[in-house]
Write a protein that holds these residues in place. Sequence first.
Motif, mmCIF file in Angstrom:
data_model
loop_
_atom_site.group_PDB
_atom_site.id
_atom_site.type_symbol
_atom_site.label_atom_id
_atom_site.label_comp_id
_atom_site.label_asym_id
_atom_site.label_seq_id
_atom_site.Cartn_x
_atom_site.Cartn_y
_atom_site.Cartn_z
ATOM 1 N N LEU A 19 0.921 -1.323 0.250
ATOM 2 C CA LEU A 19 -0.028 -0.011 -0.090
ATOM 3 C C LEU A 19 0.963 1.226 0.058
ATOM 4 O O LEU A 19 0.487 2.460 -0.690
ATOM 5 C CB LEU A 19 -0.820 0.070 1.143
ATOM 6 C CG LEU A 19 -1.814 1.216 1.536
ATOM 7 C CD1 LEU A 19 -2.710 1.328 -0.004
ATOM 8 C CD2 LEU A 19 -2.462 1.130 2.695
ATOM 9 N N ARG A 23 1.028 3.624 -3.144
ATOM 10 C CA ARG A 23 0.483 5.288 -3.106
ATOM 11 C C ARG A 23 1.542 6.037 -3.431
ATOM 12 O O ARG A 23 1.466 7.293 -4.069
ATOM 13 C CB ARG A 23 0.125 5.374 -1.463
ATOM 14 C CG ARG A 23 -0.621 6.794 -1.221
ATOM 15 C CD ARG A 23 -0.780 7.184 0.226
ATOM 16 N NE ARG A 23 -1.875 6.277 0.702
ATOM 17 C CZ ARG A 23 -2.021 5.386 1.645
ATOM 18 N NH1 ARG A 23 -0.928 4.877 1.984
ATOM 19 N NH2 ARG A 23 -3.027 4.642 1.857
ATOM 20 N N ARG A 24 2.862 5.772 -2.795
ATOM 21 C CA ARG A 24 4.006 6.444 -3.388
ATOM 22 C C ARG A 24 4.232 6.806 -4.746
ATOM 23 O O ARG A 24 4.476 7.839 -5.372
ATOM 24 C CB ARG A 24 5.362 6.046 -2.649
ATOM 25 C CG ARG A 24 6.632 6.860 -3.042
ATOM 26 C CD ARG A 24 7.891 6.198 -2.668
ATOM 27 N NE ARG A 24 8.023 5.013 -3.764
ATOM 28 C CZ ARG A 24 8.533 5.323 -4.864
ATOM 29 N NH1 ARG A 24 8.922 6.510 -5.191
ATOM 30 N NH2 ARG A 24 8.818 4.308 -5.592
ATOM 31 N N LEU A 27 1.302 9.057 -5.981
ATOM 32 C CA LEU A 27 1.655 10.557 -5.783
ATOM 33 C C LEU A 27 2.762 11.137 -6.358
ATOM 34 O O LEU A 27 2.544 12.203 -6.619
ATOM 35 C CB LEU A 27 1.376 10.532 -4.291
ATOM 36 C CG LEU A 27 0.178 9.997 -3.581
ATOM 37 C CD1 LEU A 27 0.534 10.325 -1.899
ATOM 38 C CD2 LEU A 27 -1.032 10.900 -4.023
ATOM 39 N N LEU A 60 -6.932 1.752 -1.927
ATOM 40 C CA LEU A 60 -6.553 2.972 -2.928
ATOM 41 C C LEU A 60 -7.650 3.294 -3.614
ATOM 42 O O LEU A 60 -8.136 4.556 -3.792
ATOM 43 C CB LEU A 60 -5.583 2.668 -3.619
ATOM 44 C CG LEU A 60 -4.091 2.669 -2.937
ATOM 45 C CD1 LEU A 60 -3.043 2.079 -4.180
ATOM 46 C CD2 LEU A 60 -3.675 3.844 -2.442
ATOM 47 N N GLU A 63 -9.889 5.504 -1.397
ATOM 48 C CA GLU A 63 -9.415 6.775 -1.310
ATOM 49 C C GLU A 63 -9.505 7.668 -2.592
ATOM 50 O O GLU A 63 -8.995 8.703 -2.626
ATOM 51 C CB GLU A 63 -7.513 6.674 -0.972
ATOM 52 C CG GLU A 63 -7.416 5.856 0.470
ATOM 53 C CD GLU A 63 -5.795 5.998 0.536
ATOM 54 O OE1 GLU A 63 -5.242 6.195 -0.208
ATOM 55 O OE2 GLU A 63 -5.445 5.361 1.764
ATOM 56 N N LEU A 65 -7.573 6.931 -5.370
ATOM 57 C CA LEU A 65 -6.479 7.148 -5.946
ATOM 58 C C LEU A 65 -6.566 6.083 -7.261
ATOM 59 O O LEU A 65 -5.752 6.343 -8.187
ATOM 60 C CB LEU A 65 -5.223 6.953 -5.160
ATOM 61 C CG LEU A 65 -4.905 7.956 -4.212
ATOM 62 C CD1 LEU A 65 -3.680 7.360 -3.265
ATOM 63 C CD2 LEU A 65 -4.605 9.179 -4.833
ATOM 64 N N GLN A 159 -7.108 14.249 1.460
ATOM 65 C CA GLN A 159 -7.539 13.627 0.432
ATOM 66 C C GLN A 159 -7.852 14.546 -1.107
ATOM 67 O O GLN A 159 -7.630 13.869 -2.195
ATOM 68 C CB GLN A 159 -9.022 13.126 0.616
ATOM 69 C CG GLN A 159 -9.209 11.965 1.779
ATOM 70 C CD GLN A 159 -10.441 11.631 2.475
ATOM 71 O OE1 GLN A 159 -11.311 12.391 2.007
ATOM 72 N NE2 GLN A 159 -10.295 10.650 3.005
ATOM 73 N N ASP A 162 -4.292 14.783 -2.474
ATOM 74 C CA ASP A 162 -4.019 13.466 -3.242
ATOM 75 C C ASP A 162 -4.575 13.367 -4.425
ATOM 76 O O ASP A 162 -4.072 12.764 -5.481
ATOM 77 C CB ASP A 162 -4.503 12.124 -2.346
ATOM 78 C CG ASP A 162 -3.754 11.980 -1.184
ATOM 79 O OD1 ASP A 162 -2.755 12.566 -0.947
ATOM 80 O OD2 ASP A 162 -4.244 10.929 -0.345
#
Length: 223
Positions: A19, A23-24, A27, A60, A63, A65, A159, A162
Amino acid sequence: MAKPPRAFVRPPTAQEAVLVELRRRILTAELAPGVQVLQEAFAEELGVSRVPVREALKILAGEGLVRYKPQHGYFVTEHSGEELLEVYRIRQLLEAEAVRVGLGGLTLAGLAAMDAEADAVESAARQGDVAALIAANRRFHFTLFEASGRKRLVRLISQLWDAAEPYRASYFADQDNRATVPSEHRELAAAARRGSVPEVVRLLDAHRGRGMRALQGTEGFSG
């Protein structure tokens, strides 16, 4: 003399590790908007099974993403120009509220942290280190927002950040854009030190507006 017991640090699970890495990459735009996340390839690269990858992708998706397309899989969320404009308008409202609530409670330590992050932004911009610039830029702003003490408000702002972060990577990849950010942060930090809510809100609006106009011309920003 007996040594004090070492604090136990719980290792991350495979799902948590996947995760964080996914996510890294999203982003920082290593996985660009619109790109499919190939679960099998990603699992093989990280040396895990597909299960933690699939579970991380579900989080994700919650979220915002990534998006799931039946029969096709998961794709990094791609926002239209209209959607990003909406994100920035909502940010304007929520960030102004965070400043109004929190600026009076921003401590000397908080002001020093803003100055330190402004230094980090300037250093990263000078070196052309986009990943470090994105991270320092976010820490600078959230030092201000978190002074509000409103955890739900800060979470909502996070959020929204993001949603635009992958596009921000393209923005900071431009040398002219990198050159303008440090001075704007210095102005914001100085206004925060003076404790002027109207001035900080005005500078944030101008700072955000310039970023939005520049983002509209970046690759991956669809109309």
